[in-house]
Structures are given as structure tokens and as C-alpha cells.
Write a protein that holds these residues in place. Structure first.
Motif, short mmCIF file in Angstrom:
data_model
loop_
_atom_site.label_atom_id
_atom_site.label_comp_id
_atom_site.label_asym_id
_atom_site.label_seq_id
_atom_site.Cartn_x
_atom_site.Cartn_y
_atom_site.Cartn_z
N VAL A 192 0.74 -1.28 0.04
CA VAL A 192 0.14 0.09 0.08
C VAL A 192 0.90 1.20 -0.09
N LEU A 193 0.34 2.23 -0.62
CA LEU A 193 1.36 3.52 -0.90
C LEU A 193 0.29 4.60 -0.58
N PHE A 194 0.69 5.41 0.59
CA PHE A 194 -0.12 6.52 1.06
C PHE A 194 0.54 7.77 0.35
N LYS A 195 -0.62 8.72 -0.10
CA LYS A 195 -0.04 9.85 -0.78
C LYS A 195 -0.56 11.20 -0.10
N SER A 196 0.10 11.95 0.52
CA SER A 196 -0.68 13.26 0.95
C SER A 196 -0.71 14.21 0.29
N GLN A 197 -1.38 15.29 0.67
CA GLN A 197 -1.44 16.50 0.19
C GLN A 197 -0.50 17.49 0.44
N ALA A 198 -0.26 18.27 -0.31
CA ALA A 198 0.94 19.32 -0.34
C ALA A 198 0.98 20.05 1.22
N THR A 216 -1.94 6.72 12.60
CA THR A 216 -3.45 6.57 12.71
C THR A 216 -3.98 5.46 11.61
N PHE A 217 -3.13 4.87 11.12
CA PHE A 217 -3.43 3.63 10.00
C PHE A 217 -4.28 2.51 10.62
N LYS A 218 -5.35 2.32 10.11
CA LYS A 218 -6.28 1.09 10.64
C LYS A 218 -6.53 0.21 9.26
N VAL A 219 -6.71 -1.12 9.84
CA VAL A 219 -7.45 -2.04 8.77
C VAL A 219 -8.71 -2.71 9.61
N LEU A 220 -9.77 -2.32 8.81
CA LEU A 220 -10.99 -3.05 9.39
C LEU A 220 -11.54 -3.92 8.62
N ASP A 233 -4.04 12.40 7.74
CA ASP A 233 -2.85 13.39 7.70
C ASP A 233 -2.95 14.15 9.07
N ASP A 234 -1.89 14.98 9.05
CA ASP A 234 -1.78 15.65 10.47
C ASP A 234 -2.80 16.92 10.56
N LYS A 235 -3.84 17.12 9.38
CA LYS A 235 -4.79 17.91 9.58
C LYS A 235 -6.15 17.00 9.98
N GLN A 236 -6.04 15.74 10.33
CA GLN A 236 -7.23 14.91 10.66
C GLN A 236 -8.06 14.41 9.49
N ARG A 237 -7.64 14.82 8.17
CA ARG A 237 -8.38 14.20 7.15
C ARG A 237 -8.20 12.82 6.76
N VAL A 238 -9.19 12.09 6.78
CA VAL A 238 -9.28 10.91 6.51
C VAL A 238 -9.28 10.06 5.10
N ALA A 239 -8.30 9.28 4.82
CA ALA A 239 -8.28 8.77 3.62
C ALA A 239 -8.93 7.23 3.87
#
Length: 167
Positions: free
Chosen positions: A91-97, A105-109, A152-158
Motif C-alpha cells: 500500500v502506498l499513501f499519498k499526502s496532500q501538499a 492513525t493507520f487502521k485496517v478494518l 494526515d496531520d490535519k485529521q483528514r481521513v483517507a
């Protein structure tokens, strides 16, 4: 009306708010039992937590906004994905600028009940801001849904789902 109230009251009283987990052992609420080495989901849990029902449930709709992204590199997500266990998950995470991924904060459900199996994965891999790679994921034969989340560190969830059938 009294009968409806009594039914609701009895049902509410029957809910276990104690500290026993899903496995019936005193632990963190919702905690899962220890599993044999290498298993992310045991065959019994796949039945108990309705893994196949989760496979068929439509994905949750999320509002579109500036959020981080999760790309699944392995197995390549395609319709009617079939794999043989054990299989690799990358898995690859892509953050915003404007914000970095927070790996903590990573979870697998898992499945329809969205049971948290994150500790079973993080026991074998280190999750970083870039993502993770697990070479030998062990899931029983059947249809399964894994929902991955990260903030991300602004608590936006992917959130991203991996639906697959293990042969």
C-alpha cells in the motif's frame, strides 16, 4: 407504547458495556483474541464477523475534498479479484501538499462489522508515511473485504477498500 418502551429498555440493558472484548476475555472493548502465527483473519472469524457479507456490501460514500489517498499496489485491485493465500499486500499513501500522513492513525478494518485487525498487520510490518508492504498475508478461503484508513496531520481521513476472493 409501554410494550415498545419495555422492549427497547430490555434490549438496552442487555448490551454489554463491560471490558470484555469480542473474544469474551477481559480486554479492551472490541479487542480480538490472539491468532495463530501469520493469520490476519481466522476461518472462524471470517464466519463470525460476516466477512462474505462485507464483501457484498456497497462501499461507503465519502464526500470529495482535499484528502490523502491510499493506493493499493499489491494485489492489483480489479473487479472479482482472486488470490491464493498467502499473498502480498503493498500500500502506498499519498499526502496532500499542505499536510503529512500520520502513520500512527493507520487502521485496517475487516468485513461487514469493520473489526479492527490493525495490530495483526503492524506486528509484521512497519507502517510509514509512504505506506507498507506485507509479503505473506494469510486469510482463509472465501470472499473478504479489508477497509484501510489513514489520516494526515490535519485529521483528514483517507479510506480505501480491498475486496478479494481467496481460492
Amino acid at each position: 407504547m409501554k410494550k415498545l418502551f419495555a422492549t427497547i429498555f430490555i434490549a438496552a440493558c442487555a448490551i454489554d458495556t463491560g471490558s470484555t472484548g469480542l473474544n469474551g476475555i477481559n480486554s479492551e472493548p472490541g479487542a480480538l483474541a490472539a491468532v495463530p502465527q501469520g493469520w490476519l483473519v481466522t476461518p472462524a472469524e471470517a464466519l463470525a464477523f460476516k466477512g462474505e457479507e462485507g464483501y457484498f456490501e456497497p462501499p461507503a460514500l465519502r464526500p470529495r475534498a482535499v484528502v490523502p489517498m491510499i493506493d493499493i499496489l499489491k494485489p492489483v485491485p480489479v473487479a472479482d479479484l482472486k488470490v491464493k493465500a498467502p499473498f502480498a499486500i503493498a500500500v502506498l499513501f499519498k499526502s496532500q501538499a499542505d499536510a503529512a500522513i500520520d502513520p500512527a492513525t493507520f487502521k485496517v478494518l475487516y468485513g461487514a462489522f469493520k473489526i479492527d485487525i490493525t495490530p495483526r498487520i503492524t506486528k509484521f510490518v512497519k507502517v510509514t508515511q509512504e505506506g507498507f508492504s506485507l509479503e505473506n498475508a494469510q486469510i482463509p478461503v472465501g470472499k473478504h473485504r479489508l477497509t484501510m484508513q489513514v489520516q494526515d496531520d490535519k485529521q483528514r481521513v483517507a479510506e480505501r477498500e480491498l475486496r478479494l476472493e481467496v481460492e
